[in-house]
Design an enzyme around this catalytic site. Structure first.
Site, short mmCIF file in Angstrom:
data_model
loop_
_atom_site.label_atom_id
_atom_site.label_comp_id
_atom_site.label_asym_id
_atom_site.label_seq_id
_atom_site.Cartn_x
_atom_site.Cartn_y
_atom_site.Cartn_z
N CYS B 102 1.33 -1.04 -0.29
CA CYS B 102 0.10 0.12 -0.02
C CYS B 102 0.45 1.55 -0.05
CB CYS B 102 -1.01 -0.13 0.97
SG CYS B 102 -1.85 1.70 2.10
N CYS B 105 -0.54 4.47 2.28
CA CYS B 105 -1.00 4.27 3.84
C CYS B 105 0.10 2.93 3.82
CB CYS B 105 -1.65 4.86 4.64
SG CYS B 105 -3.56 4.11 3.31
N SER B 106 -1.06 1.61 4.70
CA SER B 106 -0.18 0.97 4.70
C SER B 106 -1.44 -0.40 5.42
CB SER B 106 0.56 0.84 6.33
OG SER B 106 1.66 1.61 6.47
N CYS B 107 -2.48 -0.45 4.08
CA CYS B 107 -4.08 -1.17 3.78
C CYS B 107 -2.80 -2.76 4.13
CB CYS B 107 -4.76 -0.81 3.07
SG CYS B 107 -5.29 1.20 2.91
#
Lengths: 220, 198
Positions: B102, B105-107
């Site tokens: 991601c 962000c950090s999905c």
């Protein structure tokens, strides 16, 4: 919006290593910051997209300074201040007092949660509009320069790709994050060749990314 | 944009301060916070995804359901919830390796893998895996033959991608539980392969 969060293709960040013994939360406060961040959307009357946008609103130094859970903490605070649940400066004043200082704490503000309608829980929606694109269609990612929240990364802008899959419709983050409407849309996985993104000398690879319908235009 | 963070108290103290402010207003309580922490430390993690992989390796019908409708198939184990609204399972092949990121962000597919590890959140991973995936995978210990194509999946919407790794040779006699024990978080994101036992 453009900013430090949009990292795809940026350079200069060094190498990546795996720590096989990593804990879920390296320090105790990180777990609590995670929990407060997870609860902040409901407490502030905002939503997941507004939370993601709050990450982008952090100063770049604040974005990096305390790592991932430092961001969650800062974003929880930002949304709660926006909605008048706590006063601006209240967290720092209380923190200073916890450290043994005598800092006056600001008075409670008036609660001011955003007023907007949701079409259901979560982000996926059933919509009646016919999809504008089919699997296999050649498309171009629009050359969008959005001032607020968007989920179109800069490295895709203006690039040519091909629709790979049609995914469930979802609320548009660009409007949902700003409480101006859900504008639920079809979502597609779009395939780009590495050379289209990074030039003829690119490492050979294929990039698949999910794009909302309004991020895309047909290409002949 | 928020202020330069030069003169703020340290993050651990600010966390304590925010929790205290919300607790005093009756908006949060320690039990709810501890419950959420406990869930992601003890109950939800890569062991969930590993069960899904082991089932897919041993049950062809399950594998077909998993690749057709990932959300429903992982739901058979009770795996669902935030960051798992729509699960898409991608199978690695002899000549095609898949890896997930991601960049914005950090999905990450929480119900299957728990919260993301440091390397997944690292700016170096987020920035470089879409641009020089073979180099990054090499740095992370995965040397792919030049004949293997690489596909990178950038999780920019609400679809969460989960990699079904290749079953290692020499595991024909292993039970589902024994197979699950071989499957690592890294293999289910696509920065590693599953090694043979022993």
């Amino acid at each position: 919006m453009d900013g430090i969060h949009d990292m795809g293709g940026e350079q200069g960040w060094g190498s990546v290593g795996i720590d096989p013994n990593e804990k879920v939360f390296a320090e105790e406060w990180e777990g609590r910051a995670f929990a407060l961040g997870a609860m902040s959307g409901g407490l502030s009357g905002t939503n997941l997209d507004a939370f993601r946008h709050s990450l982008e609103r952090l100063h770049p130094l604040a974005y990096l300074q305390d790592g991932y859970y430092g961001r969650w903490l800062a974003c929880a605070e930002l949304l709660l201040v926006d909605s008048g649940i706590i006063a601006e400066g209240a967290v720092d004043a209380r923190a200073n007092n916890l450290l043994g200082n005598e800092t006056p704490e600001p008075a409670d503000p008036e609660v001011n949660k955003p007023q907007y309608e949701r079409g259901g829980g979560g982000s996926l929606r059933e919509i009646d509009d016919a999809p504008k694109f089919n699997v296999g269609d050649p498309i171009r990612a629009r050359d969008m320069h959005v001032l607020g929240h968007t989920r179109m990364p800069a490295y895709i802008r203006g690039r040519s790709g091909t629709v790979k899959a049609h995914r469930p419709a979802a609320v548009l983050p660009d409007s949902t994050a700003h409480f101006t409407g859900e504008d639920a849309q079809h979502v597609y996985t779009v395939t780009f060749d590495a050379t289209e993104l990074w030039g003829p000398e690119a490492e050979p690879a294929t990039l698949n990314i999910d794009l909302f319908e309004s991020y895309m235009e047909p290409r002949s | 944009m928020t202020a330069m963070p030069d003169a703020r108290p340290p993050a651990p103290i600010r966390t304590e301060a925010l929790e205290a402010l919300l607790t005093e207003r009756g908006l949060v309580n320690a039990d709810a916070i501890n419950g959420l922490i406990n869930r992601f430390v003890n109950d939800v993690g890569p062991m969930n995804g590993a069960k899904v992989v082991a089932r897919a390796w041993t049950d062809p019908d399950y594998k077909e359901r998993l690749l057709t409708d990932g959300t429903a198939a992982v739901g058979e184990f009770g795996f669902s919830g935030p960051q798992g609204e729509h699960i898409v399972v991608v199978e690695n092949q002899e000549d095609m390796h898949n890896v997930v990121v991601c960049t914005l962000c950090s999905c990450y597919p929480w119900p299957l893998l728990g919260l993301p590890p440091d390397w997944y959140k690292d700016p170096a991973y987020r920035s470089r895996i879409v641009r020089e995936p073979r180099t990054v995978l090499n740095e992370m210990g995965l040397a792919l033959d030049d004949s293997v194509d690489i596909t990178v999946w950038d999780s920019s919407a609400e679809n969460r991608y989960f990699i079904l790794p290749q079953r290692p040779a020499g595991t024909e006699e292993l039970s589902e539980d024994e197979l699950a024990a071989l499957v690592t978080r890294e293999a289910m994101v696509g920065v590693a392969q599953v090694g043979a036992p022993g």
